[in-house]
Design a protein around this motif. Structure first.
Motif, short mmCIF file in Angstrom:
data_model
loop_
_atom_site.label_atom_id
_atom_site.label_comp_id
_atom_site.label_asym_id
_atom_site.label_seq_id
_atom_site.Cartn_x
_atom_site.Cartn_y
_atom_site.Cartn_z
N ARG A 72 0.83 -1.21 0.00
CA ARG A 72 0.00 0.00 0.00
C ARG A 72 0.87 1.26 0.00
O ARG A 72 0.54 2.25 -0.65
CB ARG A 72 -0.93 -0.03 1.21
CG ARG A 72 -2.08 -1.02 1.05
CD ARG A 72 -2.94 -1.09 2.28
NE ARG A 72 -4.15 -1.89 2.03
CZ ARG A 72 -4.98 -2.30 2.98
NH1 ARG A 72 -4.73 -2.00 4.26
NH2 ARG A 72 -6.05 -3.00 2.68
N ARG A 73 1.96 1.23 0.75
CA ARG A 73 2.84 2.40 0.79
C ARG A 73 3.42 2.70 -0.59
O ARG A 73 3.57 3.87 -0.96
CB ARG A 73 3.99 2.15 1.77
CG ARG A 73 3.61 2.22 3.23
CD ARG A 73 4.83 1.91 4.08
NE ARG A 73 4.56 1.96 5.51
CZ ARG A 73 5.46 1.64 6.45
NH1 ARG A 73 6.67 1.25 6.08
NH2 ARG A 73 5.14 1.73 7.72
N VAL A 74 3.75 1.66 -1.32
CA VAL A 74 4.39 1.84 -2.63
C VAL A 74 3.35 2.05 -3.73
O VAL A 74 3.68 2.45 -4.84
CB VAL A 74 5.29 0.62 -2.93
CG1 VAL A 74 6.02 0.77 -4.26
CG2 VAL A 74 6.33 0.46 -1.82
N PRO B 69 16.21 -11.68 3.73
CA PRO B 69 15.78 -12.92 4.40
C PRO B 69 14.37 -12.81 4.95
O PRO B 69 13.95 -11.76 5.45
CB PRO B 69 16.82 -13.08 5.52
CG PRO B 69 18.04 -12.39 4.98
CD PRO B 69 17.51 -11.20 4.21
N LEU B 70 13.63 -13.89 4.86
CA LEU B 70 12.22 -13.88 5.27
C LEU B 70 12.06 -13.45 6.71
O LEU B 70 11.13 -12.70 7.05
CB LEU B 70 11.63 -15.29 5.05
CG LEU B 70 10.15 -15.46 5.37
CD1 LEU B 70 9.29 -14.53 4.52
CD2 LEU B 70 9.72 -16.91 5.14
N ARG B 71 12.96 -13.90 7.57
CA ARG B 71 12.83 -13.55 8.99
C ARG B 71 13.08 -12.07 9.25
O ARG B 71 12.80 -11.57 10.35
CB ARG B 71 13.79 -14.40 9.83
CG ARG B 71 15.26 -14.18 9.55
CD ARG B 71 16.13 -15.05 10.45
NE ARG B 71 17.54 -14.91 10.12
CZ ARG B 71 18.17 -15.60 9.18
NH1 ARG B 71 17.49 -16.48 8.46
NH2 ARG B 71 19.45 -15.42 8.95
N GLU B 72 13.65 -11.34 8.26
CA GLU B 72 13.95 -9.92 8.44
C GLU B 72 12.89 -9.02 7.80
O GLU B 72 13.05 -7.79 7.78
CB GLU B 72 15.32 -9.60 7.86
CG GLU B 72 16.46 -10.31 8.57
CD GLU B 72 17.83 -10.02 7.96
OE1 GLU B 72 17.94 -9.07 7.15
OE2 GLU B 72 18.79 -10.75 8.29
N ILE B 73 11.81 -9.61 7.28
CA ILE B 73 10.78 -8.78 6.65
C ILE B 73 10.05 -7.95 7.70
O ILE B 73 9.53 -8.47 8.68
CB ILE B 73 9.76 -9.67 5.89
CG1 ILE B 73 10.38 -10.17 4.58
CG2 ILE B 73 8.49 -8.88 5.59
CD1 ILE B 73 9.42 -10.98 3.73
N THR B 74 10.06 -6.66 7.49
CA THR B 74 9.22 -5.70 8.21
C THR B 74 8.58 -4.81 7.15
O THR B 74 9.01 -4.79 5.99
CB THR B 74 10.03 -4.85 9.19
OG1 THR B 74 10.97 -4.06 8.44
CG2 THR B 74 10.78 -5.70 10.20
N ALA B 75 7.60 -4.03 7.55
CA ALA B 75 6.96 -3.14 6.59
C ALA B 75 7.98 -2.15 6.03
O ALA B 75 7.99 -1.88 4.82
CB ALA B 75 5.81 -2.41 7.26
N SER C 110 10.58 -1.99 -8.09
CA SER C 110 9.68 -1.43 -9.10
C SER C 110 10.27 -0.20 -9.79
O SER C 110 9.84 0.15 -10.90
CB SER C 110 8.34 -1.07 -8.46
OG SER C 110 8.51 -0.12 -7.41
N GLY C 111 11.23 0.45 -9.15
CA GLY C 111 11.74 1.70 -9.71
C GLY C 111 12.98 1.57 -10.55
O GLY C 111 13.32 2.49 -11.30
N ASN C 112 13.68 0.45 -10.45
CA ASN C 112 14.93 0.27 -11.19
C ASN C 112 14.64 -0.52 -12.47
O ASN C 112 14.47 -1.74 -12.44
CB ASN C 112 15.95 -0.46 -10.32
CG ASN C 112 17.33 -0.49 -10.95
OD1 ASN C 112 17.48 -0.36 -12.16
ND2 ASN C 112 18.35 -0.66 -10.12
N LEU C 113 14.62 0.16 -13.60
CA LEU C 113 14.30 -0.51 -14.87
C LEU C 113 15.38 -1.51 -15.28
O LEU C 113 15.12 -2.40 -16.09
CB LEU C 113 14.12 0.54 -15.97
CG LEU C 113 12.93 1.49 -15.79
CD1 LEU C 113 12.88 2.50 -16.93
CD2 LEU C 113 11.62 0.71 -15.70
N LEU C 114 16.57 -1.39 -14.71
CA LEU C 114 17.64 -2.35 -15.05
C LEU C 114 17.30 -3.75 -14.57
O LEU C 114 17.73 -4.73 -15.19
CB LEU C 114 18.96 -1.88 -14.45
CG LEU C 114 19.56 -0.60 -15.05
CD1 LEU C 114 20.86 -0.24 -14.33
CD2 LEU C 114 19.81 -0.77 -16.55
#
Length: 412
Positions: A278-280, A362-368, A379-383
């Protein structure tokens, strides 16, 4: 004369699906193929015209056990990973070995992963050839370290080569007591001893692409990098109307799913995913059975063929399983890998080095906050899209199943 080819596939869907693709190719050339896998994959195998024999050990059962959680939560620590492998398999290994022995009855050719070197034992017992199936690059080489020992990359050519031998030796020693008893009790073979079965002449099929992992010059000719074994979406398959309508109602979404790697705090993790999307300002598809309410920008899905779905997304966030990594690369969409254990960090590193996505999270480091930053980068880096599309173009030129079948025609 029609051969009976037995394919041992004791893992999760990411391990089983390539085996079914390979078996389907062999069956189309006249072989009879029997797949040995968890009962949950019976319909998938028989739907492609293959024989099936069940393994009573379910990968979900293993991963959900206390030993399984220790195994998956060890991260990149190889000692923890190998101890966890022992802890997860020990309670079910005798049952698994008996199922494999029963299912392989009558085989003319055995194809099996490196787990306990099952193919070598069965081949010796039945007096038939066996072929190893590798889903990650684990044949000794001076070019790179074993995926489980990335730190060995700094030890020089000899150290990198020794890292592969070290993983094989330690894994064999952990499983040897049960496997040697099985050899004596069921197969009529003497113990394989501390060295394990002889494998220096065994053909190896590597079910990945040299566009993703370039073939080292020092691999012997018995090692064949065939390309990925993709299972095409059945012609009669149709998406759920909910999914079809969601895809048609707006711009392509981001797919977020972690396969059999269920987060230890699933609700917290997927809440962070929803917040970050949602933020992005991105729409999302969540591959989960966790109870989230759908809305106009977010839909939960289950069991949708990746080959159909991923080309319809703008990006993929996944756990880094070999099969999911391959599907995302073939779709030509950038990916963020959120690894948990085993070879998943390796595939995350490969995606980043190929320029098809940012560095792994890493999955365990996912935060919002952490995921928001990665999604902005993704999404912003076209490369990243350009890198993914370059790899995809190379993968689409390959036919890994056909190349593997060509190799197997010569194995007698």
């Amino acid at each position: 004369m029609t051969r009976l080819v037995v394919i041992v596939a004791p893992g999760s869907r990411g391990d089983v699906q390539p085996c079914i693709a390979l078996g389907h190719g062999l069956a189309a050339e006249g072989d009879r193929v029997r797949v040995l896998a968890s009962e949950r994959f019976r319909a998938l195998a028989t739907g492609y015209g293959l024989d099936f024999a069940p393994l009573s050990v379910d990968p979900g059962e293993i991963l959900g056990s206390d030993g399984g959680r220790e195994w998956t939560e060890g991260g990149r620590n190889p000692a923890t990973f190998l101890r966890g492998l022992r802890g997860a398999l020990a309670p079910v290994l005798e049952r698994l070995l008996d199922d494999v022995h029963k299912g392989a009855d009558g085989a003319d050719l055995v194809l099996a992963p490196t787990l306990g070197f099952l193919g070598a034992h069965l081949g010796a017992s039945l007096g038939v050839p066996n072929v190893e199936l590798h889903y990650q690059p684990s044949v000794p080489t001076r070019a790179f370290a074993h995926p489980l020992l990335p730190w060995a990359a700094g030890l020089g050519p000899c150290g990198r080569r020794l890292s592969h031998h070290a993983v094989d030796v330690v894994a064999w020693q952990l499983l040897r007591p049960e496997v040697d008893r099985w050899r004596s009790r069921s197969l009529g073979l003497p113990p394989a001893g501390w060295r394990g079965p002889r494998r220096t002449e065994t053909p190896v099929l590597c079910g990945f692409s040299d566009a993703v992992v370039p073939r080292p010059e020092d691999w012997p000719s018995r090692v064949h990098v065939t390309g990925y074994w993709f299972l095409e979406t059945p012609a009669g398959w149709r998406p759920d109307p909910r999914l079809r309508d969601f895809l048609a109602s707006g711009p392509p979404p981001v797919y977020v799913g972690f396969g059999s790697m269920r987060p230890s705090e699933a609700e917290r993790t997927f809440a962070a995913v929803r917040t970050a999307l949602r933020r992005v300002g991105l729409r999302g598809l969540l591959g989960t059975d966790t109870g989230f309410d759908d809305d106009e920008d977010l839909l939960t899905v289950q069991d949708v063929p990746h080959g159909w779905l991923f080309p319809r997304t703008v990006a993929v966030v996944h756990h880094g399983g070999a099969g999911t990594t391959a599907a995302a690369l073939r779709a030509g969409v950038p990916a963020l890998v959120c690894p948990v254990f085993s070879d998943q960090p390796y595939w995350g590193d490969r995606v980043a080095r190929l320029g098809a996505g940012p560095r792994p999270l890493p999955l365990r480091e996912i935060t919002a906050d952490a995921l928001t930053a990665r999604l902005l980068e993704l999404s912003g880096n076209l490369l990243f899209r350009r890198g993914a599309q370059y790899v995809a173009a190379r993968l689409r030129e390959e036919d890994g199943v056909a190349r593997a079948c060509e190799v197997l025609r010569k194995v007698r």
